[in-house]
Motif scaffolding. Structure first.
Motif, PDB file in Angstrom:
ATOM      1  N   LYS A 274       0.763  -1.328   0.018  1.00  0.00           N
ATOM      2  CA  LYS A 274       0.026   0.194   0.064  1.00  0.00           C
ATOM      3  C   LYS A 274       1.017   1.132  -0.098  1.00  0.00           C
ATOM      4  O   LYS A 274       0.634   2.247  -0.600  1.00  0.00           O
ATOM      5  N   SER A 275       2.038   1.172   0.518  1.00  0.00           N
ATOM      6  CA  SER A 275       2.938   2.375   0.757  1.00  0.00           C
ATOM      7  C   SER A 275       3.528   2.766  -0.704  1.00  0.00           C
ATOM      8  O   SER A 275       3.838   3.905  -0.676  1.00  0.00           O
ATOM      9  N   VAL A 276       3.391   1.906  -1.684  1.00  0.00           N
ATOM     10  CA  VAL A 276       4.120   2.269  -2.807  1.00  0.00           C
ATOM     11  C   VAL A 276       2.719   2.815  -3.955  1.00  0.00           C
ATOM     12  O   VAL A 276       3.315   3.010  -5.212  1.00  0.00           O
ATOM     13  N   GLN A 277       1.650   2.736  -3.185  1.00  0.00           N
ATOM     14  CA  GLN A 277       0.554   3.103  -4.301  1.00  0.00           C
ATOM     15  C   GLN A 277       0.785   4.358  -5.285  1.00  0.00           C
ATOM     16  O   GLN A 277       0.529   4.357  -6.400  1.00  0.00           O
ATOM     17  N   SER A 278       1.173   5.563  -4.543  1.00  0.00           N
ATOM     18  CA  SER A 278       1.259   6.810  -5.496  1.00  0.00           C
ATOM     19  C   SER A 278       2.467   6.616  -6.562  1.00  0.00           C
ATOM     20  O   SER A 278       2.242   7.302  -7.470  1.00  0.00           O
ATOM     21  N   LEU A 279       3.445   5.821  -6.114  1.00  0.00           N
ATOM     22  CA  LEU A 279       4.474   5.729  -7.136  1.00  0.00           C
ATOM     23  C   LEU A 279       4.211   4.817  -8.113  1.00  0.00           C
ATOM     24  O   LEU A 279       4.701   4.691  -9.374  1.00  0.00           O
ATOM     25  N   ALA A 280       3.468   3.637  -7.651  1.00  0.00           N
ATOM     26  CA  ALA A 280       3.126   2.387  -8.557  1.00  0.00           C
ATOM     27  C   ALA A 280       1.693   1.971  -8.640  1.00  0.00           C
ATOM     28  O   ALA A 280       1.393   1.151  -7.924  1.00  0.00           O
ATOM     29  N   PRO A 281       0.784   3.056  -9.087  1.00  0.00           N
ATOM     30  CA  PRO A 281      -0.752   2.683  -8.999  1.00  0.00           C
ATOM     31  C   PRO A 281      -0.910   1.273  -9.339  1.00  0.00           C
ATOM     32  O   PRO A 281      -1.970   0.793  -9.182  1.00  0.00           O
ATOM     33  N   GLU A 282      -0.090   0.426 -10.314  1.00  0.00           N
ATOM     34  CA  GLU A 282      -0.371  -0.707 -10.474  1.00  0.00           C
ATOM     35  C   GLU A 282      -0.439  -1.633  -9.468  1.00  0.00           C
ATOM     36  O   GLU A 282      -1.149  -2.967  -9.567  1.00  0.00           O
ATOM     37  N   VAL A 283      -0.212  -1.348  -8.411  1.00  0.00           N
ATOM     38  CA  VAL A 283      -0.158  -2.389  -7.049  1.00  0.00           C
ATOM     39  C   VAL A 283      -1.565  -2.378  -6.565  1.00  0.00           C
ATOM     40  O   VAL A 283      -1.949  -3.531  -6.133  1.00  0.00           O
ATOM     41  N   GLY A 284      -2.569  -1.370  -6.979  1.00  0.00           N
ATOM     42  CA  GLY A 284      -3.974  -1.533  -6.862  1.00  0.00           C
ATOM     43  C   GLY A 284      -4.668  -2.953  -7.241  1.00  0.00           C
ATOM     44  O   GLY A 284      -5.017  -3.698  -6.687  1.00  0.00           O
ATOM     45  N   ALA A 285      -4.373  -3.124  -8.647  1.00  0.00           N
ATOM     46  CA  ALA A 285      -5.006  -4.179  -9.175  1.00  0.00           C
ATOM     47  C   ALA A 285      -4.291  -5.564  -8.576  1.00  0.00           C
ATOM     48  O   ALA A 285      -5.057  -6.828  -8.352  1.00  0.00           O
ATOM     49  N   PHE A 286      -3.169  -5.544  -8.344  1.00  0.00           N
ATOM     50  CA  PHE A 286      -2.376  -6.701  -7.788  1.00  0.00           C
ATOM     51  C   PHE A 286      -3.004  -7.004  -5.898  1.00  0.00           C
ATOM     52  O   PHE A 286      -3.472  -8.274  -5.962  1.00  0.00           O
ATOM     53  N   LEU A 287      -2.995  -6.023  -5.417  1.00  0.00           N
ATOM     54  CA  LEU A 287      -3.604  -6.050  -4.165  1.00  0.00           C
ATOM     55  C   LEU A 287      -5.201  -6.633  -4.219  1.00  0.00           C
ATOM     56  O   LEU A 287      -5.500  -7.422  -3.382  1.00  0.00           O
ATOM     57  N   ALA A 288      -5.831  -6.153  -5.305  1.00  0.00           N
ATOM     58  CA  ALA A 288      -7.234  -6.647  -5.054  1.00  0.00           C
ATOM     59  C   ALA A 288      -7.445  -8.175  -5.701  1.00  0.00           C
ATOM     60  O   ALA A 288      -8.237  -8.892  -5.179  1.00  0.00           O
ATOM     61  N   THR A 289      -6.443  -8.890  -6.353  1.00  0.00           N
ATOM     62  CA  THR A 289      -6.298 -10.107  -6.953  1.00  0.00           C
ATOM     63  C   THR A 289      -4.683 -10.424  -6.676  1.00  0.00           C
ATOM     64  O   THR A 289      -4.049 -10.555  -7.700  1.00  0.00           O
ATOM     65  N   PRO A 290      -4.184 -10.933  -5.408  1.00  0.00           N
ATOM     66  CA  PRO A 290      -2.976 -11.318  -5.364  1.00  0.00           C
ATOM     67  C   PRO A 290      -2.704 -12.694  -5.874  1.00  0.00           C
ATOM     68  O   PRO A 290      -2.722 -13.786  -5.164  1.00  0.00           O
ATOM     69  N   THR A 291      -2.405 -12.858  -7.166  1.00  0.00           N
ATOM     70  CA  THR A 291      -2.051 -14.139  -7.854  1.00  0.00           C
ATOM     71  C   THR A 291      -0.811 -13.924  -8.451  1.00  0.00           C
ATOM     72  O   THR A 291      -0.228 -13.176  -8.410  1.00  0.00           O
ATOM     73  N   THR A 292      -0.241 -15.282  -8.535  1.00  0.00           N
ATOM     74  CA  THR A 292       1.060 -15.195  -9.188  1.00  0.00           C
ATOM     75  C   THR A 292       1.110 -14.495 -10.593  1.00  0.00           C
ATOM     76  O   THR A 292       2.046 -14.031 -10.803  1.00  0.00           O
TER      77      THR A 292
END
Ligand code: HEC
Ligand code: HEC
Ligand code: HEC
Ligand code: HEC
Length: 320
Positions: A274-292
């Motif tokens: 969550k702490s990298v959200q502003s630098l890497a918004p792509e993390v949102g999609a990953f956090l929503a569905t954390p798969t390989t």
């Protein structure tokens, strides 16, 4: 991608061979379908002396002669119904390297955790990974050939150092208890017998200390220190792999120690990501569905990003 190769797969090949033999069928393993097996660290040493000399001093290597003799080990083996740690498949899958002389031959215990535990069993990629093409050298190999070499070695089971997400997944298979052989029953037995589970395993802290071997060109004689930018990226990618590992495996056992460890892994990884959200918004999609698959995509999305302003304060100051 089929990268994980274990003793169980080798066992399967052997059994299939015997079975077909017994049925009077001819079993001809082909290179394409052959199950990869380990060649052992001695093979790698022929060309990677510097890496070998680092490895042989690590706990991965030195514990081979020790861990099975401890009281703790004997108690844990007994708890899972085994007699000796070095002969119990479950223990071997995380603690040891088994080598095979040639496909189908009987596996032999050769070392503790070693090169191929982390880079993938090498039988199918060894001759591909260092082949620059006819008459070419590392300097004259063209980019297309190099890309193809990396791709085909990967397809043959190699885990390249540059595939950071897959490297982290692989560390977690042992350190995060993601091995497929683990079941509710054997996890419970191991935990009751006090097998350690360490929710604080974190790839930067654990790979940049004793384990570190970074003899990259052009300074091939120097074991290089990782930069803060690279460390920050590896840290975040490691947490992404941890989140997937813990999320996928937490329901395997209700044992309180195991559950608490997996919960802690999820909480830490989620906070970091969550702490990298502003630098890497792509993390949102990953956090929503954390798969390989999403983890690998996220790692690719941040491959050229500098995340140090978000995570440098979290980076370990001591390395294992
Ligand atoms: C015959 C010599 C030889 C042997 C044996 C060998 N390697 Fe290599 N290896 C090389 C060369 C040369 C390269 C550099 C290829 C390149 O430029 O990417 C390399 C590259 C690598 C890399 C990637 C390095 C990078 O910078 O990305 C890894 C990882 C690796 N080898 C692991 C192993 C392991 C593990 C073994 C044993 C199972 C092994 N190698 C056996 C010659 C060898
Ligand atoms: C899923 C992988 C995995 C399996 C399966 C596994 N271990 Fe371990 N084991 C580890 C890891 C990782 C550690 C190091 C934990 C740490 O300290 O962070 C460890 C640590 C240990 C230790 C403590 C070592 C020390 O130096 O203090 C003992 C003893 C041990 N294991 C015995 C066993 C036995 C016996 C089996 C088989 C029943 C087994 N393990 C199965 C991964 C595994
Ligand atoms: C605990 C897992 C682990 C083990 C064991 C391991 N490696 Fe690595 N290896 C890595 C990681 C992670 C990297 C990426 C390092 C980085 O960039 O910081 C790497 C990088 C490399 C590289 C590229 C860097 C360089 O030094 O040129 C080579 C080659 C390599 N490993 C070979 C080996 C060989 C040979 C062995 C056994 C003697 C071995 N590794 C054992 C995890 C491992
Ligand atoms: C095949 C399973 C396996 C893989 C893969 C693996 N490890 Fe380990 N690792 C172990 C086991 C088992 C131990 C404990 C050995 C012992 O204590 O006897 C260990 C111990 C360690 C230690 C020593 C910890 C200490 O407290 O002294 C470090 C550091 C470490 N691993 C880092 C890594 C990193 C980083 C990776 C991935 C790049 C990795 N390991 C991949 C099984 C594995």
């Amino acid at each position: 991608m089929s990268i994980k190769v274990s003793f169980r797969n080798i066992q399967k090949t052997v059994t299939l061979g015997l079975l077909l033999g017994a049925l009077g069928l001819v079993f001809v393993p082909t290179t394409a379908s052959a199950k990869p097996f380990n060649l052992g660290p001695g093979k790698c040493k022929e060309c990677h002396k510097a890496e070998f000399e680092v490895w042989e001093k690590t706990k991965h290597a030195t514990s081979y002669k020790k861990v099975h003799k401890s009281k703790a080990a004997k108690k844990i083996v007994k708890a899972v119904g085994g007699k000796r740690m070095k002969k119990t498949a479950l223990c071997m899958s995380c603690h040891y390297t088994q080598t095979v002389k040639k496909a189908g031959a009987k596996p032999k215990l050769a070392a503790g955790v070693s090169c191929e535990s982390c880079h993938g069993s090498a039988s199918e990629w060894i001759t591909i990974h260092n082949n620059y093409g006819k008459g070419k050298t590392v300097k004259t190999e063209d980019d297309a050939h190099k890309a193809e070499r990396i791709k085909s070695a990967t397809a043959a089971g190699m885990i390249w150092p540059s595939a950071l997400y897959d490297i982290a997944v692989n560390c977690n298979s042992c350190h995060g208890f993601s091995k497929q052989a683990l079941t509710g029953a054997n996890i419970s037995a191991m935990m009751d017998a006090k097998h350690p589970i360490n929710p604080d395993f974190e790839i930067v802290a654990y790979s940049q200390g004793t384990v570190r071997h970074r003899f990259y060109p052009p300074k091939v004689t120097e074991n290089q220190v990782m930069s803060t930018v690279d460390m920050s990226r590896l840290y975040v990618i490691g947490q992404a792999a941890t989140l997937v590992s813990a999320t996928e495996n937490i329901s395997k056992s209700d044992h309180a120690v195991y559950k608490a460890a997996q919960e802690k892994r999820i909480a830490t990884a989620t906070a970091v990501l969550k702490s990298v959200q502003s630098l890497a918004p792509e993390v949102g999609a990953f956090l929503a569905t954390p798969t390989t698959v999403n983890g690998r995509a996220f790692a690719a999305a941040i491959a050229a990003k500098d995340l140090s302003s978000a995570v440098s304060g979290r980076l370990p100051s001591k390395f294992k």
